[in-house]
Design a protein around this motif. Structure first.
Motif, mmCIF file in Angstrom:
data_model
loop_
_atom_site.group_PDB
_atom_site.id
_atom_site.type_symbol
_atom_site.label_atom_id
_atom_site.label_comp_id
_atom_site.label_asym_id
_atom_site.label_seq_id
_atom_site.Cartn_x
_atom_site.Cartn_y
_atom_site.Cartn_z
ATOM 1 N N VAL A 25 24.764 -23.505 -59.888
ATOM 2 C CA VAL A 25 25.043 -24.864 -59.424
ATOM 3 C C VAL A 25 26.355 -25.329 -60.050
ATOM 4 O O VAL A 25 26.810 -24.777 -61.061
ATOM 5 C CB VAL A 25 23.905 -25.844 -59.794
ATOM 6 C CG1 VAL A 25 22.583 -25.401 -59.185
ATOM 7 C CG2 VAL A 25 23.770 -25.983 -61.299
ATOM 8 N N ASP A 26 26.955 -26.375 -59.444
ATOM 9 C CA ASP A 26 28.201 -26.906 -59.989
ATOM 10 C C ASP A 26 27.934 -28.150 -60.818
ATOM 11 O O ASP A 26 26.779 -28.495 -61.092
ATOM 12 C CB ASP A 26 29.205 -27.195 -58.864
ATOM 13 C CG ASP A 26 28.701 -28.259 -57.884
ATOM 14 O OD1 ASP A 26 27.716 -28.977 -58.215
ATOM 15 O OD2 ASP A 26 29.282 -28.378 -56.795
ATOM 16 N N ASP A 28 28.081 -31.208 -60.114
ATOM 17 C CA ASP A 28 27.350 -32.262 -59.406
ATOM 18 C C ASP A 28 25.931 -31.868 -59.054
ATOM 19 O O ASP A 28 25.212 -32.634 -58.407
ATOM 20 C CB ASP A 28 28.109 -32.642 -58.129
ATOM 21 C CG ASP A 28 29.509 -33.159 -58.423
ATOM 22 O OD1 ASP A 28 29.661 -33.895 -59.426
ATOM 23 O OD2 ASP A 28 30.447 -32.813 -57.674
ATOM 24 N N GLN A 30 25.200 -29.375 -57.104
ATOM 25 C CA GLN A 30 25.157 -28.746 -55.790
ATOM 26 C C GLN A 30 25.013 -27.234 -55.945
ATOM 27 O O GLN A 30 25.644 -26.617 -56.808
ATOM 28 C CB GLN A 30 26.431 -29.076 -54.996
ATOM 29 C CG GLN A 30 26.616 -30.560 -54.748
ATOM 30 C CD GLN A 30 25.484 -31.150 -53.921
ATOM 31 O OE1 GLN A 30 25.048 -30.555 -52.921
ATOM 32 N NE2 GLN A 30 24.984 -32.311 -54.339
ATOM 33 N N THR A 31 24.204 -26.635 -55.094
ATOM 34 C CA THR A 31 23.949 -25.204 -55.178
ATOM 35 C C THR A 31 25.137 -24.396 -54.664
ATOM 36 O O THR A 31 25.589 -24.603 -53.538
ATOM 37 C CB THR A 31 22.694 -24.836 -54.362
ATOM 38 O OG1 THR A 31 21.578 -25.574 -54.856
ATOM 39 C CG2 THR A 31 22.395 -23.340 -54.477
ATOM 40 N N THR A 117 19.652 -26.624 -63.916
ATOM 41 C CA THR A 117 19.750 -28.084 -64.038
ATOM 42 C C THR A 117 19.695 -28.518 -65.495
ATOM 43 O O THR A 117 20.427 -29.428 -65.924
ATOM 44 C CB THR A 117 18.605 -28.756 -63.261
ATOM 45 O OG1 THR A 117 18.659 -28.352 -61.887
ATOM 46 C CG2 THR A 117 18.699 -30.271 -63.349
#
Length: 402
Positions: A25-26, A28, A30-31, A117
């Motif tokens: 993930v980044d 933000d 986002q995957t 996460t």
């Protein structure tokens, strides 16, 4: 530095025995890479590295993985050698992250996302990853502890077969499984076998095995215990075979224990000398202590080391009720906790700070075991300071009377 500023990609890896699952993930959340399975072998590791290379440079990644048994060792070693920053997480942390989800769902793919996460948010504390010397120390002392535990189970098995047929045997020796006791049991496992032996032969067995410590008097005591035994008579053949088989296994492990002990003692010579100034230390405990605490810089405060050892005290309170007794959490390294407790147990019988502290705790009404545990907590804090400062421990004398 803030994790989101230092890294732009966060990799979560759910560790298993044969196959792992990873995702990326980044900043933000986002995957970038959906959860994907990889084999726990060379080809799987190559697949993971190629996937990460297609996304970005190694320095932009923060990789997180669970400390699942020993299955993470090889992948962690491979990634760190490739220049990736890898953090190892206690499964309890990822479990708490999973509990934040509204819907209950437990799969390897979901777990990998939870790990990604968790490290993205920076809401974690990495597990201890020992250096090369510390890993060797850890492996040998943990192996020794496991072998000691196995021997204890063997003795329990022997006793479970001996007690029904000869419950009086226990009173013959202060240590029922001493060398003389083991020899007697192998030669004559039941009261009937003892009574069938020639008295002179029995006396010689005691004398030779104990190197003169025991003689005719002890042989007579064994005969009396056999004569007045209330042990059962059924299944004696099975009991004899069981006792002799287990005793043979116990004897076979003795050379292994001695060899391993010698290896650990030799390894202790490579450790810092200030480690051996701690109260209650010996070569085996020193090797265990170093293996379980290195690198000590991972613990910013002594409280963190206390918590890591599972010696931190728990509190239960609800409303106006507060539990009268406080117990240690035991949510930490059982090996470090075992080492510190036995160091404290040894130290409280020697002159010094810990003995004075232990005596004060006894005078406050604590039981012997609780007082030793309190001394172990204090010793844990002392250990953190000595290892952090890299200096000798100086015993403080009693306060002067003015």
């Amino acid at each position: 530095m803030d994790q989101k500023k230092r890294y732009s990609r966060f990799v979560g890896i759910d560790i298993a025995k044969n196959r792992h699952v990873f995702c990326v993930v980044d900043r933000d959340g986002q995957t970038i890479q959906k959860p994907r399975s990889l084999a726990n072998d060379k080809q799987g590791y190559h697949q993971l590295r190629e996937t990460l290379k297609s996304i970005g440079q190694a320095r932009t990644f923060l990789v997180g993985m669970e400390a699942t048994a020993h299955y993470w060792y090889s992948l962690h070693d491979d990634l760190t050698r490739q220049g990736y920053h890898v953090v190892v997480l206690n499964p309890i942390q990822t479990y708490q992250q999973a509990k934040k989800a509204i819907r209950k769902c437990k799969t390897d793919k979901v777990d990998a996302m939870h790990i990604a996460t968790l490290i993205k948010n920076g809401d974690y504390k990495p597990a201890l990853v020992p250096g090369p010397l510390a890993m060797t120390c850890r492996q040998l002392t943990r192996l020794r502890m496991r072998l000691v535990q196995q021997n204890a189970k063997l003795k329990q098995l022997i006793w479970s077969r001996l007690h029904p047929i000869w419950p009086e045997y226990e009173a013959l020796f202060s240590n029922p499984f001493c060398a003389t006791g083991r020899k007697l049991l192998f030669t004559a496992p039941s009261p009937a076998d003892v009574l069938a032996m020639d008295p002179h032969e029995l006396s010689e067995l005691f004398r030779k095995t104990s190197r003169g410590k025991y003689g005719p008097a002890q042989a007579q005591k064994a005969c009396q215990a056999a004569t007045h035994s209330v042990g059962m008579q059924r299944g004696l053949d099975g009991a004899r075979i069981g006792i002799r088989t287990l005793l043979s296994q116990l004897e076979a492990t003795q050379p292994i224990h001695e060899q391993l002990k010698q290896e650990i003692v030799q390894l202790a010579q490579r450790l810092p000398e200030y480690l051996f100034t701690l109260p209650g230390i010996d070569p085996i405990r020193a090797v265990s202590l170093f293996g379980e605490t290195d690198p000590i810089t991972d613990f910013k405060t002594p409280d963190q080391l206390v918590a890591f050892s599972g010696l931190d005290l728990t509190v239960f309170q609800t409303g106006q009720y507060e539990a009268p007794r406080r117990r240690i959490s035991k949510r930490g390294s059982p090996f470090l906790r075992h080492t510190l407790w036995h160091m404290a147990y040894q130290a409280v019988y020697q002159e010094g700070d810990l003995r004075s502290y232990w005596l004060r705790k006894l005078s406050d009404g604590l039981s012997h075991k609780a007082a030793v545990t309190a001394a172990a907590i204090k010793l844990c804090r002392i250990t953190w300071r000595i290892l952090t400062d890299k200096r000798d421990y100086l015993i403080q004398g009693p306060p002067s009377q003015s």
